[in-house]
Design a protein around this motif. Structure first.
Motif, PDB file in Angstrom:
ATOM      1  N   ARG A 159     -71.182 -34.503  86.039  1.00  0.00           N
ATOM      2  CA  ARG A 159     -70.548 -34.405  87.362  1.00  0.00           C
ATOM      3  C   ARG A 159     -69.572 -33.243  87.369  1.00  0.00           C
ATOM      4  O   ARG A 159     -68.709 -33.120  86.499  1.00  0.00           O
ATOM      5  CB  ARG A 159     -69.839 -35.710  87.708  1.00  0.00           C
ATOM      6  N   GLU A 160     -69.715 -32.370  88.360  1.00  0.00           N
ATOM      7  CA  GLU A 160     -68.835 -31.212  88.482  1.00  0.00           C
ATOM      8  C   GLU A 160     -67.385 -31.664  88.624  1.00  0.00           C
ATOM      9  O   GLU A 160     -67.082 -32.670  89.257  1.00  0.00           O
ATOM     10  CB  GLU A 160     -69.216 -30.367  89.703  1.00  0.00           C
TER      11      GLU A 160
ATOM     12  N   PHE B  24     -66.107 -30.121  78.871  1.00  0.00           N
ATOM     13  CA  PHE B  24     -66.102 -30.095  77.409  1.00  0.00           C
ATOM     14  C   PHE B  24     -67.509 -30.015  76.836  1.00  0.00           C
ATOM     15  O   PHE B  24     -67.735 -29.353  75.824  1.00  0.00           O
ATOM     16  CB  PHE B  24     -65.383 -31.331  76.866  1.00  0.00           C
ATOM     17  N   LEU B  25     -68.454 -30.672  77.478  1.00  0.00           N
ATOM     18  CA  LEU B  25     -69.832 -30.616  76.999  1.00  0.00           C
ATOM     19  C   LEU B  25     -70.375 -29.187  77.117  1.00  0.00           C
ATOM     20  O   LEU B  25     -70.987 -28.659  76.183  1.00  0.00           O
ATOM     21  CB  LEU B  25     -70.710 -31.593  77.786  1.00  0.00           C
ATOM     22  N   GLU B  26     -70.137 -28.570  78.248  1.00  0.00           N
ATOM     23  CA  GLU B  26     -70.564 -27.181  78.427  1.00  0.00           C
ATOM     24  C   GLU B  26     -69.828 -26.259  77.460  1.00  0.00           C
ATOM     25  O   GLU B  26     -70.404 -25.313  76.910  1.00  0.00           O
ATOM     26  CB  GLU B  26     -70.321 -26.743  79.863  1.00  0.00           C
TER      27      GLU B  26
ATOM     28  N   GLU C 215     -79.779 -38.866  79.428  1.00  0.00           N
ATOM     29  CA  GLU C 215     -79.742 -37.436  79.177  1.00  0.00           C
ATOM     30  C   GLU C 215     -78.686 -36.792  80.060  1.00  0.00           C
ATOM     31  O   GLU C 215     -78.539 -37.150  81.236  1.00  0.00           O
ATOM     32  CB  GLU C 215     -81.106 -36.802  79.448  1.00  0.00           C
ATOM     33  N   ILE C 216     -77.940 -35.842  79.491  1.00  0.00           N
ATOM     34  CA  ILE C 216     -76.934 -35.107  80.261  1.00  0.00           C
ATOM     35  C   ILE C 216     -77.036 -33.632  79.887  1.00  0.00           C
ATOM     36  O   ILE C 216     -76.937 -33.274  78.700  1.00  0.00           O
ATOM     37  CB  ILE C 216     -75.509 -35.625  79.983  1.00  0.00           C
ATOM     38  N   LEU C 217     -77.267 -32.795  80.862  1.00  0.00           N
ATOM     39  CA  LEU C 217     -77.357 -31.346  80.679  1.00  0.00           C
ATOM     40  C   LEU C 217     -78.331 -30.971  79.565  1.00  0.00           C
ATOM     41  O   LEU C 217     -78.093 -30.042  78.788  1.00  0.00           O
ATOM     42  CB  LEU C 217     -75.971 -30.753  80.389  1.00  0.00           C
TER      43      LEU C 217
END
Length: 466
Positions: free
Chosen positions: A26-27, A34-36, A55-57
């Motif tokens: 979520r933006e 942090f994941l990015e 799954e995320i990104l």
């Protein structure tokens, strides 16, 4: 020999497998930022944890820590405070090295919160897991591809390892100082946000940075200390080897009350802290400007042999005022040796210049910008001079002469540019890229040189003591 605590901290700061508990796509959430960030900085093994997602990104996502099939070294917890203890128990079962707890609402808020963070620390330590936080922003370890500093991630601070390290009992301090200093040409080994220090504390981080071979300059912001005796002993040992630049908050009565509500820290009296600074050799500063200025000075400059300072300028009035700044800062302005004066006279016009101290090379420097470099080399040979403070306009040709000359001498050179950074940012960047600390005001440069001389004297005395 490396202590067990230092070894454990090193494992955390250099973790290559990280679980992000509370990961999100979520933006506008830390879970996504942090994941990015971990992905973009090159962390080798990332395991998002979110029981509601598979799954995320593009990353396979797990319901909890124990569901991850591979070994995990570090967990970053973006969860409410009431969920932390249970996750720490999972971390113990999974045999993690450490956890970072972002959530606030612990000892800084209430007695119940204090009891909860103490239980978290007890469970973690009993299981061989160390805790950073709670109520913190984690850490920035660029060479390892690890960062949980929001501003640094949003501003895309590069993962270029360096020699500045530090810790702070303020999340915003850690994040901002990394951003400020990397913009000014410095690079970090690791910077860590201490938070409430339910487990790992300031004295532990200070010991770590004292032993870390990648860290040459240590920065700190502190409001209080858990174990005063141990902190004193560690600080005295570390500051004898490396400069420790510290901004101590809570020195006033009202500031101490604010510290208690911020991180639950007991600030202590200003008299006690001032005595500690004097006895340990910690470089005490009183604002962010001084933290950044001193960090740049110590990062870029060798230590001087004394306080003897030469002022070099092309502007007569500025040179005079800078001499006042130097004397007010406790520096000395010795007369130049006769040989130095004779060599200066050979390269400078007789009219509109001065070969005293301050040295005024005059407006001729506009037509012959190489005069700066020639003068620096000559002045640096003078046995009376330990440091050089240069005033210059924002003229690249003049700066090039300063840079080239500085590379050939072993004495500190600080530069004051006669233009604000926002007007000529490229000139400040050019000097920083070439290893020279530049300031928009000669008073600030003089202050930094005085702290360099002060620390050099302390370090030499400690070495003489054996």
């Amino acid at each position: 020999m490396q202590s067990e605590t230092v070894r454990q901290i090193s494992q955390i700061f250099n973790a290559q497998s990280v679980a992000l508990v509370g990961a999100s796509d979520r933006e506008g959430t830390f879970g996504r930022l942090f994941l990015e960030g971990l992905r973009d900085l090159g962390c080798p093994h990332i395991y998002p944890v979110n029981p509601k997602r598979e799954e995320i990104l593009g990353f396979k996502t797990y319901a909890n820590l124990t569901a991850i099939p591979e070994p995990v070294e570090l967990a970053i917890l973006l969860t409410p405070p009431e969920a932390v203890l249970g996750i720490v128990k999972e971390a113990v079962e999974k045999k993690l090295k450490g956890v970072v707890v972002f959530a606030a609402g612990f000892g800084e808020l209430s007695a119940e919160g204090k009891a909860l963070e103490q239980e978290i620390a007890r469970v973690a330590r009993a299981g061989g897991v160390r805790v950073i936080g709670p109520n913190c922003l984690g850490f920035f370890s660029p060479a390892a591809g690890l960062s949980t500093f929001p501003m640094s991630l949003m501003e895309k601070v590069p993962n270029r390892g360096g020699s500045v390290g530090g810790f702070a009992q303020s999340g915003s301090f850690t994040d901002q100082v990394v951003w400020f200093l990397t913009k000014k040409g410095a690079a970090f080994s690791t910077m860590v946000s201490c938070g409430n220090e339910c487990d790992l504390a300031a004295e532990d981080y200070l010991e770590y940075f004292g032993e870390d071979e990648n860290t040459r300059t240590i920065l700190a912001y502190m409001e209080g200390v858990k174990d005063g005796r141990r902190f004193f002993e560690v600080a005295r040992k570390v500051a004898a080897k490396k400069p420790v630049i510290m901004w101590k908050g809570g020195m006033s009565e009202q500031g101490a009350k604010a510290a208690a509500s911020h991180t639950g820290a007991l600030a202590g009296s200003a008299t006690v802290w001032n005595a500690l600074f004097q006895q340990t050799g910690i470089i005490n500063v009183s604002c962010m400007e001084q933290v950044v200025d001193c960090a740049l000075g110590f990062h870029f400059s060798p230590l001087p042999r004394g306080r003897g300072t030469a002022v070099l300028s092309a502007h007569g009035g500025t040179g005079v005022a800078t001499a006042d700044n130097c004397l007010a800062a406790g520096l000395e302005l010795p007369g130049l040796a006769d040989e130095t004066k004779a060599r200066l006279r050979q390269i400078m016009p007789e009219v509109g210049t001065s070969i005293g101290n301050p040295v005024d090379i005059g407006v001729a420097s506009l037509l012959n910008p190489g005069l700066y470099g020639e003068a620096i080399r000559i002045i640096a040979d003078d046995p009376n001079i330990d440091m050089i403070l240069v005033n210059t306009s924002a003229i690249r040709a003049c700066e090039e002469g300063i840079v080239e000359a500085s590379k050939t001498i072993d004495k500190p050179v600080a530069v004051s540019i006669f233009a604000l950074p926002e007007l000529v940012p490229q000139e400040y960047e050019y000097l920083a890229e070439n290893g020279i600390a530049a300031y928009p005001d000669a008073k600030r440069a003089a202050y930094v040189l005085s702290r360099l001389a002060e620390y050099a004297k302390f370090k030499a005395e400690r070495e003489a003591e054996g």
